[in-house]
Design a protein around this motif. Structure first.
Motif, mmCIF file in Angstrom:
data_model
loop_
_atom_site.group_PDB
_atom_site.id
_atom_site.type_symbol
_atom_site.label_atom_id
_atom_site.label_comp_id
_atom_site.label_asym_id
_atom_site.label_seq_id
_atom_site.Cartn_x
_atom_site.Cartn_y
_atom_site.Cartn_z
ATOM 1 N N LEU A 10 -28.713 20.598 -88.492
ATOM 2 C CA LEU A 10 -27.595 21.449 -88.068
ATOM 3 C C LEU A 10 -27.033 22.218 -89.270
ATOM 4 C CD1 LEU A 10 -25.884 22.134 -85.559
ATOM 5 C CD2 LEU A 10 -24.317 20.306 -86.224
ATOM 6 N N SER A 11 -27.187 21.644 -90.460
ATOM 7 C CA SER A 11 -26.687 22.305 -91.678
ATOM 8 C C SER A 11 -27.782 23.072 -92.413
ATOM 9 C CB SER A 11 -26.069 21.266 -92.620
ATOM 10 O OG SER A 11 -24.915 20.706 -92.029
ATOM 11 N N ALA A 12 -28.980 23.151 -91.824
ATOM 12 C CA ALA A 12 -30.074 23.913 -92.441
ATOM 13 C C ALA A 12 -29.939 25.393 -92.064
ATOM 14 C CB ALA A 12 -31.412 23.359 -91.956
ATOM 15 N N ASP A 13 -30.851 26.198 -92.581
ATOM 16 C CA ASP A 13 -30.899 27.627 -92.243
ATOM 17 C C ASP A 13 -31.751 27.777 -90.983
ATOM 18 O OD1 ASP A 13 -31.382 30.297 -91.994
ATOM 19 O OD2 ASP A 13 -32.030 30.601 -94.070
ATOM 20 N N PHE A 14 -31.118 28.149 -89.864
ATOM 21 C CA PHE A 14 -31.842 28.217 -88.593
ATOM 22 C C PHE A 14 -32.898 29.322 -88.575
ATOM 23 C CE2 PHE A 14 -29.708 25.682 -84.973
ATOM 24 C CZ PHE A 14 -29.479 24.612 -85.815
ATOM 25 N N ALA A 15 -32.866 30.210 -89.533
ATOM 26 C CA ALA A 15 -33.928 31.223 -89.635
ATOM 27 C C ALA A 15 -35.094 30.732 -90.488
ATOM 28 C CB ALA A 15 -33.363 32.521 -90.214
ATOM 29 N N ASN A 16 -34.930 29.543 -91.096
ATOM 30 C CA ASN A 16 -35.972 29.010 -91.990
ATOM 31 C C ASN A 16 -36.136 27.504 -91.778
ATOM 32 O OD1 ASN A 16 -36.812 31.280 -93.953
ATOM 33 N ND2 ASN A 16 -34.578 31.435 -93.888
ATOM 34 N N LEU A 17 -36.290 27.109 -90.529
ATOM 35 C CA LEU A 17 -36.305 25.667 -90.260
ATOM 36 C C LEU A 17 -37.543 24.984 -90.851
ATOM 37 C CD1 LEU A 17 -34.882 25.522 -86.630
ATOM 38 C CD2 LEU A 17 -33.781 24.766 -88.746
ATOM 39 N N GLU A 18 -38.698 25.622 -90.799
ATOM 40 C CA GLU A 18 -39.889 24.973 -91.351
ATOM 41 C C GLU A 18 -39.723 24.749 -92.853
ATOM 42 O OE1 GLU A 18 -43.618 26.921 -90.610
ATOM 43 O OE2 GLU A 18 -44.753 25.150 -91.260
ATOM 44 N N ARG A 19 -39.223 25.759 -93.552
ATOM 45 C CA ARG A 19 -38.965 25.604 -94.994
ATOM 46 C C ARG A 19 -37.958 24.483 -95.239
ATOM 47 N NH1 ARG A 19 -34.966 29.792 -97.466
ATOM 48 N NH2 ARG A 19 -33.618 28.289 -96.403
ATOM 49 N N ASP A 20 -36.898 24.452 -94.429
ATOM 50 C CA ASP A 20 -35.861 23.442 -94.669
ATOM 51 C C ASP A 20 -36.310 22.040 -94.271
ATOM 52 O OD1 ASP A 20 -34.304 25.284 -95.885
ATOM 53 O OD2 ASP A 20 -32.705 25.319 -94.379
ATOM 54 N N LEU A 45 -30.317 24.283 -79.871
ATOM 55 C CA LEU A 45 -31.716 24.557 -79.541
ATOM 56 C C LEU A 45 -32.163 23.627 -78.434
ATOM 57 C CD1 LEU A 45 -32.924 21.933 -81.160
ATOM 58 C CD2 LEU A 45 -32.747 23.432 -83.119
ATOM 59 N N GLY A 46 -33.343 23.923 -77.866
ATOM 60 C CA GLY A 46 -33.817 23.152 -76.718
ATOM 61 C C GLY A 46 -35.265 22.722 -76.850
ATOM 62 N N LEU A 47 -35.872 22.404 -75.706
ATOM 63 C CA LEU A 47 -37.195 21.780 -75.689
ATOM 64 C C LEU A 47 -38.282 22.528 -76.470
ATOM 65 C CD1 LEU A 47 -37.434 20.422 -72.040
ATOM 66 C CD2 LEU A 47 -37.825 19.094 -74.124
ATOM 67 N N PRO A 48 -38.425 23.871 -76.296
ATOM 68 C CA PRO A 48 -39.543 24.529 -76.998
ATOM 69 C C PRO A 48 -39.404 24.479 -78.508
ATOM 70 C CG PRO A 48 -38.576 25.979 -75.323
ATOM 71 C CD PRO A 48 -37.680 24.799 -75.441
#
Ligand code: DX5
Ligand code: ZN
Length: 221
Positions: A10-20, A45-48
């Motif tokens: 929740l505190s990560a960058d939602f545009a860079n989740l894989e990196r985070d 966010l949800g299931l997908p």
């Protein structure tokens, strides 16, 4: 005992989740907060997205569902291959059936209680759960202050788990810092969520600092 650290994205960058996710590869789990804008006044966010996070994450997914109609949705989240699925007690009509459905879909079953929710009904059916999440803030947002009054309930859960002989994990979530993790571990937490305390600054350093703080309790108790 070594304490499990579960950073909250929740505190990560939602545009860079894989990196985070890669930045917390030395954590034990990754905590994913699913919010529906109804059970809590926030939407994430949800299931997908959960499905894809599970495919790219270096550590197992610790899902925290803050959504209505948990009985219907929690088993679907378990189907994604998540390691653990926590549903909100207040959103479940039949918690035991929901926990059984999570397990039969291959995930660990866990129930979360808000600060004002009675834990006793869940302690009476402890064998149905792999983990209990004692919320240490009101669910919905990161960056809130730890509520020490929740520690009475956590200690009660710790005593019930010990008396049962079951291997039920006890998780805390909300307001965890290098100070409050000590209080939580002293009262029985073995699995600790931290959002802003991990992603504010260097996640690697912050995870190490949380582990070190938790270890001071493990050494003395
Ligand atoms: C709050 C969420 C938490 C949140 C914790 O409802 O369930 O997981 O990310 O954030 P911090 O650690 O910043 O309090
Ligand atoms: Zn959470």
């Amino acid at each position: 005992m070594s304490i499990r650290i579960s950073p909250s994205i929740l505190s990560a960058d939602f545009a860079n989740l894989e990196r985070d996710l890669q930045r917390i590869a030395d954590a034990d789990l990754v905590h994913v907060d699913v919010m529906d804008g109804h059970f809590v006044p926030n939407l994430t966010l949800g299931l997908p997205v959960v499905q894809r996070l599970g495919e790219v994450s270096p550590v197992p997914l610790d899902l925290h569902l803050m959504i209505d109609d948990a009985d219907r949705w929690a088993p679907r989240y378990a189907e994604t291959g998540a390691f653990s699925v926590t549903f909100s007690a207040e959103a479940a009509a039949d918690p035991v059936s929901t926990a059984r459905a999570i397990r039969s879909n291959g995930a660990r079953a866990s129930v979360a209680v808000k600060p004002g929710t009675d834990l006793e009904p869940y302690l009476e059916t402890l064998d149905e759960y792999d983990m209990i999440l004692v919320m240490t803030v009101e669910p919905g947002f990161g960056g809130q202050s730890f509520m020490p009054e929740t520690m009475v309930k956590l200690a009660r859960a710790r005593d019930a788990v010990r008396a049962s002989g079951l291997d039920v994990w006890l998780e805390v979530d909300g307001g965890i810092t290098t100070q409050t993790i000590v209080t939580a571990v002293e009262n029985g937490a073995d699995t600790v969520v931290a959002g802003s305390a991990v992603y504010g600054g260097s996640p690697v350093d912050n995870i190490a600092a949380l582990r070190a703080a938790a270890a001071t309790v493990a050494l003395t108790s």
